[in-house]
Write an enzyme that holds these catalytic residues in place. Structure first.
Site, mmCIF file in Angstrom:
data_model
loop_
_atom_site.group_PDB
_atom_site.id
_atom_site.type_symbol
_atom_site.label_atom_id
_atom_site.label_comp_id
_atom_site.label_asym_id
_atom_site.label_seq_id
_atom_site.Cartn_x
_atom_site.Cartn_y
_atom_site.Cartn_z
ATOM 1 N N LYS A 167 0.825 -1.216 0.000
ATOM 2 C CA LYS A 167 0.000 0.000 0.000
ATOM 3 C C LYS A 167 0.853 1.257 0.000
ATOM 4 O O LYS A 167 0.412 2.294 -0.495
ATOM 5 C CB LYS A 167 -0.996 0.002 1.172
ATOM 6 C CG LYS A 167 -2.067 -1.068 1.008
ATOM 7 C CD LYS A 167 -3.485 -0.572 1.249
ATOM 8 C CE LYS A 167 -4.469 -1.566 0.666
ATOM 9 N NZ LYS A 167 -5.801 -1.528 1.123
ATOM 10 N N LYS A 201 -12.124 -3.841 -4.863
ATOM 11 C CA LYS A 201 -13.057 -2.718 -4.939
ATOM 12 C C LYS A 201 -12.352 -1.407 -5.190
ATOM 13 O O LYS A 201 -12.982 -0.421 -5.544
ATOM 14 C CB LYS A 201 -13.941 -2.644 -3.696
ATOM 15 C CG LYS A 201 -13.231 -2.579 -2.355
ATOM 16 C CD LYS A 201 -14.264 -2.419 -1.249
ATOM 17 C CE LYS A 201 -14.081 -3.218 0.011
ATOM 18 N NZ LYS A 201 -12.806 -3.194 0.671
ATOM 19 N N LYS A 249 -6.214 -10.039 -8.069
ATOM 20 C CA LYS A 249 -7.480 -10.320 -7.389
ATOM 21 C C LYS A 249 -8.510 -9.230 -7.703
ATOM 22 O O LYS A 249 -8.145 -8.073 -7.973
ATOM 23 C CB LYS A 249 -7.283 -10.465 -5.879
ATOM 24 C CG LYS A 249 -7.071 -9.183 -5.131
ATOM 25 C CD LYS A 249 -7.342 -9.377 -3.633
ATOM 26 C CE LYS A 249 -7.457 -7.995 -2.990
ATOM 27 N NZ LYS A 249 -7.945 -7.990 -1.646
HETATM 28 P P1 ATP Z 1 -9.149 -3.338 -1.477
HETATM 29 O O1 ATP Z 1 -9.647 -3.928 -2.733
HETATM 30 O O2 ATP Z 1 -9.637 -1.936 -1.232
HETATM 31 O O3 ATP Z 1 -7.682 -3.550 -1.221
HETATM 32 P P2 ATP Z 1 -10.432 -5.566 -0.432
HETATM 33 O O4 ATP Z 1 -11.441 -5.678 -1.522
HETATM 34 O O5 ATP Z 1 -9.325 -6.538 -0.324
HETATM 35 O O6 ATP Z 1 -9.865 -4.115 -0.337
HETATM 36 P P3 ATP Z 1 -11.079 -5.781 2.378
HETATM 37 O O7 ATP Z 1 -12.080 -4.955 3.090
HETATM 38 O O8 ATP Z 1 -9.652 -5.610 2.696
HETATM 39 O O9 ATP Z 1 -11.337 -5.587 0.848
HETATM 40 O O10 ATP Z 1 -11.444 -7.324 2.507
HETATM 41 C C1 ATP Z 1 -12.578 -7.840 3.101
HETATM 42 C C2 ATP Z 1 -12.545 -9.342 3.000
HETATM 43 O O11 ATP Z 1 -12.764 -9.755 1.657
HETATM 44 C C3 ATP Z 1 -11.210 -9.962 3.420
HETATM 45 O O12 ATP Z 1 -11.473 -11.068 4.248
HETATM 46 C C4 ATP Z 1 -10.579 -10.413 2.137
HETATM 47 O O13 ATP Z 1 -9.781 -11.562 2.316
HETATM 48 C C5 ATP Z 1 -11.790 -10.708 1.249
HETATM 49 N N1 ATP Z 1 -11.506 -10.482 -0.171
HETATM 50 C C6 ATP Z 1 -11.165 -9.316 -0.742
HETATM 51 N N2 ATP Z 1 -10.999 -9.443 -2.075
HETATM 52 C C7 ATP Z 1 -11.238 -10.741 -2.378
HETATM 53 C C8 ATP Z 1 -11.246 -11.517 -3.598
HETATM 54 N N3 ATP Z 1 -10.969 -10.968 -4.766
HETATM 55 N N4 ATP Z 1 -11.565 -12.823 -3.526
HETATM 56 C C9 ATP Z 1 -11.864 -13.378 -2.350
HETATM 57 N N5 ATP Z 1 -11.879 -12.722 -1.164
HETATM 58 C C10 ATP Z 1 -11.584 -11.425 -1.160
#
Ligand code: ATP
Ligand code: LTN
Length: 336
Positions: A119, A204, A201
């Protein structure tokens, strides 16, 4: 009759950041399991808004995202009378314990966190101390509730490890104070990849909205995004190396329908990607439909959301303050 005393349920805690609109990845990888976990364990689930300000948020948008994520927790079926549902910043003990734990955490161990390294590259213009101390706040979230279990994805394993280290250190230095949390590894959580670059991955915070499906996307938007998902030129629906786009769609389809890869391959033998993508879109639309409908109901009812948050903050504070008091007493603070 013989008296039976049921063993108390284990406490499970998880949080989600309101740093954007949650995606199909967040849903299939994490949120989808929370309802089941809430039924089996003593659950506490929070909107981690304090974590989200480690990157800059636009105030009006941020306020909306916090409410939306709370509405989403209700929409996935979490019951505020059964589990503790709350907004992190409404429970001051999180910030208080985080400061204290900062003083029991070494600069060196924080410097090894891979998420901080990633980050600080992707937000090079704002490498703030909060971003660095983020895992300590997460440790405070977990330790305040004496959580036995924390469901986390692979990306959060290192942070949970630090929470365990901090808990053990404090317990050894004073006396047993914190439950040392275990990671909860549920059934294989799906890892959903970007629709535009299936080696990354689904996220969002991706600048390209075609790369992700938001849990609130309307059916026609979901269809369009899946139709334009990157695949390959082979044209056969099978799971194999080098076919990451198709593998990802198969993973999504499997999660929504419960089918295995073998069954999917058999069902689509001799059919093209057009047919397969239409089926995937249909499955995703049906999977998200009830969530979106319930979300719309809750997100428009601001008074109810406020009430849920207030009740959750009160219940959470009761548990959290008990731990905080214990900690402060052991350190030698003069309590009021
Ligand atoms: P950002 O995309 O802003 O880095 P993020 O989408 O990873 O954030 P978080 O709020 O950090 O979102 O994650 C919430 C949960 O969703 C965590 O447990 C994470 O492991 C899961 N997660 C996030 N993205 C994925 C994905 N592409 N596939 C499966 N699980 C996910
Ligand atoms: N850092 C986590 C969100 C989070 C969390 C927590 C998860 C904040 N506090 C406590 C589990 C327990 C994330 O970004 N997914």
């Amino acid at each position: 009759m013989e008296a039976t005393t049921a063993a108390p349920k284990k406490r499970i805690l998880s949080c989600i950041q309101p740093s954007g609109i949650p995606t199909l990845g967040n849903y299939l990888g994490a949120l989808k399991n929370w309802k089941t976990l809430a039924d089996e364990f003593d659950g506490a689930f929070a909107v981690a808004d304090l974590h989200a300000i480690t990157v800059r948020q636009e105030p009006a948008q941020f306020r909306k995202q916090i409410n939306d994520v709370l509405a989403l927790l209700l929409a996935i079926g979490l019951d505020p009378d059964q589990s503790i549902l709350f907004i992190q910043s409404q429970v001051p003990a999180h910030s208080q314990l985080a400061w204290i734990l900062n003083c029991y955490t070494q600069f060196g161990e924080m410097s090894r966190m891979t998420q901080f390294k990633d980050k600080s590259q992707s937000h090079a213009d704002n490498v703030n101390v909060g971003l660095f101390a983020y895992p300590v706040l997460m440790a405070a979230d977990i330790l305040l509730y004496q959580a036995d279990l924390v469901p986390v994805g692979a990306d959060q394993k290192q942070h949970l490890e630090i929470a365990r280290d901090i808990a053990q250190r404090f317990n050894t230095l004073y006396s047993p104070t914190f439950t040392v949390p275990e990671p909860y590894i549920g059934k294989q959580g799906a890892r959903v990849m970007s629709l535009q670059d299936p080696l990354k991955k689904m996220s969002k915070s991706d600048p390209n909205p075609k790369s992700y499906i938001s849990v609130f996307d309307a059916p026609d938007v979901i269809s369009k995004k899946i139709k334009s998902a990157v695949t390959d030129s082979e044209g056969s629906v099978r799971f194999a190396d080098g076919k990451e786009g198709i593998n990802n769609l198969m993973g999504i389809y499997a999660c929504c329908t419960g089918l295995t890869n073998e069954q999917i391959e058999a069902d689509f033998a001799g059919k093209g990607y057009g047919d397969f993508k239409a089926a995937v879109a249909e499955a995703v639309i049906e999977e998200l439909r009830p969530i979106r409908e319930r979300y719309e109901r809750y997100s428009n009812d601001k008074a109810y959301l406020k009430e849920v948050a207030a009740q959750g903050a009160e219940r959470a504070s009761r548990v959290a303050n008990r731990t905080l008091q214990k900690v402060m007493k052991k350190i030698g603070f003069v309590l009021p």
